[in-house]
Scaffold this motif. Structure first.
Motif, mmCIF file in Angstrom:
data_model
loop_
_atom_site.group_PDB
_atom_site.id
_atom_site.type_symbol
_atom_site.label_atom_id
_atom_site.label_comp_id
_atom_site.label_asym_id
_atom_site.label_seq_id
_atom_site.Cartn_x
_atom_site.Cartn_y
_atom_site.Cartn_z
ATOM 1 N N VAL A 279 0.857 -1.190 0.000
ATOM 2 C CA VAL A 279 0.000 0.000 0.000
ATOM 3 C C VAL A 279 0.892 1.239 0.000
ATOM 4 O O VAL A 279 1.821 1.338 0.818
ATOM 5 N N MET A 280 0.587 2.141 -0.922
ATOM 6 C CA MET A 280 1.410 3.356 -1.056
ATOM 7 C C MET A 280 0.548 4.618 -0.936
ATOM 8 O O MET A 280 -0.636 4.621 -1.264
ATOM 9 N N HIS A 281 1.186 5.673 -0.475
ATOM 10 C CA HIS A 281 0.525 6.977 -0.293
ATOM 11 C C HIS A 281 1.655 8.007 -0.261
ATOM 12 O O HIS A 281 2.655 7.794 0.429
ATOM 13 N N PRO A 282 1.515 9.133 -0.979
ATOM 14 C CA PRO A 282 2.621 10.098 -0.999
ATOM 15 C C PRO A 282 2.793 10.836 0.334
ATOM 16 O O PRO A 282 3.848 11.396 0.597
ATOM 17 N N LEU A 283 1.717 10.849 1.140
ATOM 18 C CA LEU A 283 1.662 11.578 2.417
ATOM 19 C C LEU A 283 1.702 13.089 2.146
ATOM 20 O O LEU A 283 2.339 13.480 1.184
ATOM 21 N N PRO A 284 1.097 13.940 2.918
ATOM 22 C CA PRO A 284 0.412 13.626 4.172
ATOM 23 C C PRO A 284 -0.910 12.873 3.952
ATOM 24 O O PRO A 284 -1.628 13.146 2.980
ATOM 25 N N ALA A 285 -1.195 11.930 4.904
ATOM 26 C CA ALA A 285 -2.401 11.107 4.827
ATOM 27 C C ALA A 285 -3.461 11.631 5.785
ATOM 28 O O ALA A 285 -3.135 12.255 6.796
#
Ligand code: CP
Ligand code: NVA
Length: 324
Positions: A279-285
């Motif tokens: 699972v990936m997310h560039p952040l901020p989440a």
């Protein structure tokens, strides 16, 4: 007496010899690179990890930001330090790009004093103008249209976790935004199948999709953009999401929360993906919105490696754009 061990992974000379000059002077879109250049930048990024060099001694990067940042600012600052160069940070309140002073004049002044500009702005046009008038390399540190440095760090992370790029399947769940644009192009360029599930009215822009389709023809990547979250994540190797409300869209936050309600990445959705999905997310989440509470702390999340890889990817980028 304390023994001190100095561990140098590779000689700086070996590293630098392997780096050719890029065809582009600027990075405004990930598509400014050729697919081969993207792959070789990833190789350089892996090689440069942990190395402190003097390659960019006497070089200064202006970091000109119209929006807030944690990762992008710190990774550019650290990348320049690790390459022996320096930075000047210009905050959103300071320059007033296009307000206190025209973009062209800001560009011409910075071009006289520093060696490159990393700019975070709203309009892609501002980056184009900076590139046109400054005479020095300009790097897109995020615009409303693209976030190419994020895509480089993302590819580096995917390659590290999966051992390859071509043939993988990435499912993007959420807004067809700047991050989605660069990632879709990056996937199409490197042969990663890209599926995006977005609500109507929040899909990727057509011009970016057409460009991605052209790359996909040559790499064999499959692109799907008219699908729901469940279909998108079916047997996916990577599930990716980003905030529903990007910087500058704060007034729409309430509406967006309603529109995107069915687009959360959570354990139920991930059951459809491959067992070893990351699972990936560039952040901020926004925990509990685009991603379920606690999910990014779990074993499938790679978001902090992903954040760190911004540093390594941008170090390779700066060495190639600014190195002699
Ligand atoms: N992912 C990213 O660009 O983070 P920042 O907005 O903190 O720089
Ligand atoms: N789409 C997000 C990305 C932040 C890194 C934004 O533009 O705010």
């Amino acid at each position: 007496m304390v023994a001190v061990t100095v561990k140098l992974k590779l000689s700086p000379y070996v590293i630098l010899e392997s780096m050719g000059k890029l065809k582009t002077k600027h990075l405004l879109s990930i598509s400014d690179f050729t697919p081969d250049e993207v792959e070789s930048l990833l190789d350089d990024a892996a090689r440069l990890k942990g190395c402190w060099l003097t390659t960019l001694k006497n070089k200064t990067l202006a970091i000109l930001f119209e929006k807030p940042s944690l990762r992008t600012r710190v990774s550019f600052e650290m990348a320049m330090r690790q390459l022996g160069g320096q930075t000047i940070y210009l905050s959103p309140a300071e320059v007033g790009l296009g307000q206190r002073e025209s973009v062209a004049d800001v560009a011409r002044v910075l071009g006289r004093m520093v060696d490159a500009i990393a700019c975070r702005t709203f309009a892609q046009k501002n980056l184009e103008e900076l590139a046109e008038y400054s005479g020095i390399p300009v790097i897109n540190a995020l615009s409303d249209y693209e976030h190419p440095c994020q895509a480089l760090g993302d590819l580096l992370t995917i390659r590290e976790k999966k051992g390859k790029l071509k043939g993988l399947t990435l499912a993007f769940i959420g807004d067809g935004n700047n991050v989605a644009h660069s990632l879709m192009l990056a996937c199409a360029m490197t042969g990663i199948n890209f599926r995006i599930a977005s609500p109507k009215g929040y899909m990727v822009q057509k011009d970016v999709l057409l460009k991605a389709r052209r790359y996909a023809k040559t790499t064999g990547a499959e692109l799907v953009c008219n699908t729901g979250p469940v279909e998108a994540v079916q047997d996916a190797d990577i599930v990716y999401t980003d905030t529903w409300t990007s910087m500058g869209q704060e007034a729409q936050a309430e509406v967006r929360r309603r529109v995107f309600a069915g687009y959360q990445v959570n354990n139920e959705l991930l059951k459809k993906a491959k067992r070893d999905v990351i699972v990936m997310h560039p952040l901020p989440a926004h925990h509990g919105e685009e991603v379920a509470e606690g999910l990014l702390d779990g074993p499938r999340s790679v978001v902090f490696d992903q954040a760190e890889n911004r540093l390594h990817a941008q170090k390779a980028l700066l060495a190639r754009l600014l190195g002699e």
